[in-house]
Design an enzyme around this catalytic site. Structure first.
Site, PDB file in Angstrom:
ATOM      1  N   GLN A 138       0.806  -1.225   0.000  1.00  0.00           N
ATOM      2  CA  GLN A 138       0.000   0.000   0.000  1.00  0.00           C
ATOM      3  C   GLN A 138       0.842   1.279   0.000  1.00  0.00           C
ATOM      4  O   GLN A 138       0.324   2.346  -0.329  1.00  0.00           O
ATOM      5  CB  GLN A 138      -0.958   0.003   1.191  1.00  0.00           C
ATOM      6  CG  GLN A 138      -0.282   0.116   2.548  1.00  0.00           C
ATOM      7  CD  GLN A 138      -1.260  -0.035   3.705  1.00  0.00           C
ATOM      8  OE1 GLN A 138      -1.705  -1.127   4.019  1.00  0.00           O
ATOM      9  NE2 GLN A 138      -1.611   1.073   4.337  1.00  0.00           N
ATOM     10  N   CYS A 166      -5.226   0.486   3.412  1.00  0.00           N
ATOM     11  CA  CYS A 166      -5.339  -0.942   3.737  1.00  0.00           C
ATOM     12  C   CYS A 166      -6.703  -1.495   3.371  1.00  0.00           C
ATOM     13  O   CYS A 166      -6.824  -2.599   2.848  1.00  0.00           O
ATOM     14  CB  CYS A 166      -5.092  -1.148   5.227  1.00  0.00           C
ATOM     15  SG  CYS A 166      -6.215  -0.186   6.266  1.00  0.00           S
ATOM     16  N   HIS A 176      -6.800  -1.185  11.094  1.00  0.00           N
ATOM     17  CA  HIS A 176      -6.165  -1.811   9.927  1.00  0.00           C
ATOM     18  C   HIS A 176      -7.113  -2.867   9.360  1.00  0.00           C
ATOM     19  O   HIS A 176      -7.850  -3.493  10.124  1.00  0.00           O
ATOM     20  CB  HIS A 176      -4.828  -2.447  10.370  1.00  0.00           C
ATOM     21  CG  HIS A 176      -3.964  -2.915   9.240  1.00  0.00           C
ATOM     22  ND1 HIS A 176      -3.757  -2.162   8.103  1.00  0.00           N
ATOM     23  CD2 HIS A 176      -3.247  -4.059   9.061  1.00  0.00           C
ATOM     24  CE1 HIS A 176      -2.942  -2.829   7.281  1.00  0.00           C
ATOM     25  NE2 HIS A 176      -2.623  -3.970   7.833  1.00  0.00           N
TER      26      HIS A 176
END
Ligand SMILES: *[C@@H]1O[C@H](CO)[C@@H](O)[C@H](O)[C@H]1NC(C)=O
Ligand SMILES: *[C@@H]1O[C@H](CO)[C@@H](O)[C@H](O)[C@H]1NC(C)=O
Ligand SMILES: *[C@@H]1O[C@H](CO)[C@@H](O)[C@H](O)[C@H]1NC(C)=O
Length: 331
Positions: free
Chosen positions: A130, A136, A276
């Site tokens: 990323q 993410c 995340h």
């Protein structure tokens, strides 16, 4: 004999951390790490980064000297404080991620002891990276849809994260400032398609939307949320259907993860702490009896176990069961 003595002395020294901060030994290790990761600093930055690197290395050595289910190691993040890392790579705001009643319908087991979708031909795309963008959630989304699409059609097509960054803002997604897989699947459903990685390549920063309907390559019929904290339903979905997108809380100890089954006492386990998003591609049980998930991350292949990690299963570790979802494919 002589070797044994040298080994003994160096072991004692490294164990009790007698090495002061700026001794050549640390600098040597740092320089090696710099060349391995193509890092260049000016003089002032060099000493600042050396200091942080040395602190990180101490934490890693200390952890690895203990009895833990996972090991830590140096990686591309080893010259950063967790605070710097958090701002560059994680979701910095709480997301609206809990589904109190999910649409996933459990079947009764029994389930296999071990599932790994990577072992099936052409179901999981290679690990991506990323970069410096809080995207993410887009990689978790494409990873899941790529696999769902491959399982249904036999074709494994890498899909576009950049389209999600640029175009999915109406669904509470915020480009490099964060978002959620469930909301990204909603976008793909209402947008009528997601383009390929090749046609809409990754830039890693926010841009204007360049969606071309004629080039849409994967389609979502509906989004299935898994009821929050129902980790058994995640097992059911991964065992019977496909890989599943999920969110969890990354804390400082995770930044240095190298291999083994991650578990943490630092992280919290509620939906509001999720920062995340990743993809569960399988699960298993350690020889020690510890159950784990096999998870695809989006920090490149140099991180963790070739870009993957294992995390303890069955305890909602770090909130991993707080918000998980997958799409139903429109063929
Ligand atoms: C290490 O930890 C495991 C699991 O917590 C435990 O079963 C084992 O006895 C420990 N080993 C040592 C040497 O402390
Ligand atoms: C799934 O959860 C998201 C929140 O993450 C919500 O916006 C969406 O409406 C939910 N979808 C369904 C089908 O329940
Ligand atoms: C959560 O949902 C509310 C209401 O839809 C919205 O205003 C807010 O921006 C959302 N939060 C995030 C981080 O997307």
């Amino acid at each position: 004999m002589a070797l044994g003595v040298v080994w003994f002395i160096s072991t004692v020294f490294s164990l009790v951390h007698l090495t002061p901060l700026h001794l050549p030994k640390e600098e040597y290790g740092f320089k090696q790490w710099m060349s391995q990761h193509n890092k260049v600093y000016d003089t002032e930055e060099y000493y600042h980064r050396l200091h942080i690197f040395t602190e990180n290395r101490r934490e890693i050595d200390h952890h690895n000297a203990g009895n833990h289910s996972f090991t830590m190691g140096l990686n591309q993040f080893s010259d950063m404080t967790f605070e710097e890392f958090r701002k560059l790579f994680l979701l910095t705001e709480p997301q609206n991620c809990s589904a109190t009643t999910g649409g996933h319908v459990n079947r009764a087991g029994p389930y296999p002891e071990f599932v790994d979708w990577r072992m099936k031909d052409n179901v999981v795309t290679p690990v991506k990276n990323q970069g410096h963008c809080g995207s993410c959630w887009t990689f978790s989304t494409t990873g899941c849809l790529e696999s769902v699409n491959a399982i249904a059609t036999g074709k494994l097509i890498p899909l576009s994260e950049q389209q999600l960054i640029d175009c999915a803002k109406d669904f509470n997604n915020h480009g490099c400032m964060g978002g959620l897989p469930s909301q990204a699947f909603e976008y793909i459903k209402y947008n009528k398609g997601l383009m390929t990685e090749e046609d809409y390549p990754y830039k890693g920063h926010d841009d204007s939307c360049h969606f071309e309907p004629a080039l849409a390559a994967a389609f979502v019929l509906d989004v299935v949320n898994i009821t929050s904290y129902d980790e058994k339903a995640m097992v059911d979905a991964v065992a019977r259907l496909n890989p599943v997108s999920f969110g969890f809380q990354v804390t400082a100890d995770f930044m240095h993860y190298r291999e083994g089954v991650y578990r943490s006492t630092q992280c919290k386990n509620t939906a509001d702490k999720v920062n995340h998003a990743v993809l569960a591609v399988g699960y298993g049980v350690e020889e020690s009896g510890m159950p784990y998930w096999i998870v695809k991350n989006s920090w490149g292949t140099a991180w963790g176990m070739d870009g993957y990690f294992l995390i303890e299963r069955g305890k909602n570790m770090c909130g991993l069961a707080a918000c998980s979802s997958y799409p139903l494919l429109l063929i």
